[in-house]
Design an enzyme around this catalytic site. Structure first.
Site, PDB file in Angstrom:
ATOM      1  N   ASP A  22       0.849  -1.188   0.000  1.00 41.10           N
ATOM      2  CA  ASP A  22       0.000   0.000   0.000  1.00 41.10           C
ATOM      3  C   ASP A  22       0.888   1.242   0.000  1.00 41.10           C
ATOM      4  O   ASP A  22       2.052   1.177   0.351  1.00 41.10           O
ATOM      5  CB  ASP A  22      -0.879  -0.029   1.265  1.00 41.10           C
ATOM      6  N   ASN A  24       1.788   3.167  -2.519  1.00 39.90           N
ATOM      7  CA  ASN A  24       2.594   3.448  -3.718  1.00 39.90           C
ATOM      8  C   ASN A  24       2.227   4.800  -4.330  1.00 39.90           C
ATOM      9  O   ASN A  24       3.106   5.573  -4.728  1.00 39.90           O
ATOM     10  CB  ASN A  24       2.369   2.368  -4.788  1.00 39.90           C
ATOM     11  N   ARG A  26       0.718   7.427  -2.879  1.00 39.89           N
ATOM     12  CA  ARG A  26       1.113   8.567  -2.015  1.00 39.89           C
ATOM     13  C   ARG A  26       2.615   8.796  -2.081  1.00 39.89           C
ATOM     14  O   ARG A  26       3.080   9.926  -2.139  1.00 39.89           O
ATOM     15  CB  ARG A  26       0.705   8.290  -0.554  1.00 39.89           C
ATOM     16  N   HIS A  39       4.076   2.446  -8.212  1.00 36.56           N
ATOM     17  CA  HIS A  39       3.840   1.004  -8.300  1.00 36.56           C
ATOM     18  C   HIS A  39       5.124   0.275  -8.716  1.00 36.56           C
ATOM     19  O   HIS A  39       5.449  -0.791  -8.219  1.00 36.56           O
ATOM     20  CB  HIS A  39       2.729   0.704  -9.305  1.00 36.56           C
ATOM     21  N   SER A  67      -6.213  -6.540  -4.288  1.00 41.53           N
ATOM     22  CA  SER A  67      -7.420  -6.982  -3.583  1.00 41.53           C
ATOM     23  C   SER A  67      -8.634  -6.965  -4.512  1.00 41.53           C
ATOM     24  O   SER A  67      -8.589  -6.393  -5.605  1.00 41.53           O
ATOM     25  CB  SER A  67      -7.682  -6.058  -2.385  1.00 41.53           C
ATOM     26  N   THR A  68      -9.728  -7.563  -4.052  1.00 39.47           N
ATOM     27  CA  THR A  68     -10.971  -7.531  -4.836  1.00 39.47           C
ATOM     28  C   THR A  68     -11.405  -6.076  -5.049  1.00 39.47           C
ATOM     29  O   THR A  68     -11.986  -5.753  -6.078  1.00 39.47           O
ATOM     30  CB  THR A  68     -12.092  -8.303  -4.100  1.00 39.47           C
ATOM     31  N   GLU A  69     -11.098  -5.214  -4.084  1.00 43.89           N
ATOM     32  CA  GLU A  69     -11.466  -3.789  -4.201  1.00 43.89           C
ATOM     33  C   GLU A  69     -10.689  -3.094  -5.315  1.00 43.89           C
ATOM     34  O   GLU A  69     -11.143  -2.097  -5.874  1.00 43.89           O
ATOM     35  CB  GLU A  69     -11.174  -3.058  -2.880  1.00 43.89           C
ATOM     36  N   ARG A  73     -10.420   0.360  -9.569  1.00 42.06           N
ATOM     37  CA  ARG A  73      -9.480   1.387 -10.046  1.00 42.06           C
ATOM     38  C   ARG A  73      -9.654   1.599 -11.554  1.00 42.06           C
ATOM     39  O   ARG A  73     -10.195   0.744 -12.243  1.00 42.06           O
ATOM     40  CB  ARG A  73      -8.054   0.952  -9.744  1.00 42.06           C
ATOM     41  N   LEU A 133      12.532 -19.619   1.368  1.00 45.44           N
ATOM     42  CA  LEU A 133      11.420 -18.730   1.730  1.00 45.44           C
ATOM     43  C   LEU A 133      10.161 -19.081   0.941  1.00 45.44           C
ATOM     44  O   LEU A 133      10.221 -19.280  -0.272  1.00 45.44           O
ATOM     45  CB  LEU A 133      11.824 -17.287   1.401  1.00 45.44           C
TER      46      LEU A 133
END
Ligand code: FPP
Length: 147
Positions: A22, A24, A26, A39, A67-69, A73, A133
């Site tokens: 989150d 990016n 701003r 981004h 996200s689904t949200e 955009r 990892l």
């Protein structure tokens, strides 16, 4: 090494780190640059985070990437983000594999472009047997969906 070794207490390495990708936009705006610049910088930050977590012995890194949200955009931004994801896989997959990273994809990727779905599946298949990892990439995820 890509981190300040003295700043890390080797006895207190977390097993699992989760990052919400989150801020990016701003970050870019503060530099008077377009959101796409932010981004792209976010993708580079992810590259460094994966390498550093691997070096420190973190077992799992989960990144919440889309996200689904995020479908709300502008189409242009969505396309750019999908392009970045493809670029990341295209550029980094062999290196991730070399580092022993296990790539796993979380979320419902069926609405994504079929080529990206195929590349995500290929990344998972290639790295499934690795021992390093675990990189969980959460795509099209959402709390509402989980419920
Ligand atoms: C949120 O910043 C960031 C995103 C919605 C996208 C993050 C995804 C990528 C960089 C694509 C590449 C993914 C991988 C796994 C390589 P924001 O735009 O909400 O920033 P803001 O809150 O400052 O506006």
């Amino acid at each position: 090494m890509s981190f300040e070794k003295n700043a890390v207490d080797a006895g207190r390495i977390p097993e699992h780190i989760a990052i919400i990708m989150d801020g990016n936009g701003r970050w870019a705006r503060r530099r008077l640059r377009p959101r796409s610049f932010g981004h792209r910088a976010g993708m580079e930050a992810l590259r460094r985070a994966v390498q550093t977590c691997g070096e420190l012995g973190v077992r799992v890194l989960t990144v919440y990437a889309f996200s689904t949200e995020n479908w709300k955009r502008p189409q242009e931004e969505i396309s750019f983000l999908m392009g970045l994801l493809q670029e990341y896989l295209g550029r980094e997959l062999q290196e991730l594999h070399r580092q022993g990273v296990v790539v796993r994809v979380l979320g419902d990727i069926s609405p994504l472009d079929p080529r990206i779905q195929a590349e995500l599946r290929q990344a998972q298949a290639l790295t499934a047997g690795n021992r390093g990892l675990v990189l969980n990439i959460a795509l099209n995820y959402g709390g509402r969906r989980e419920l």
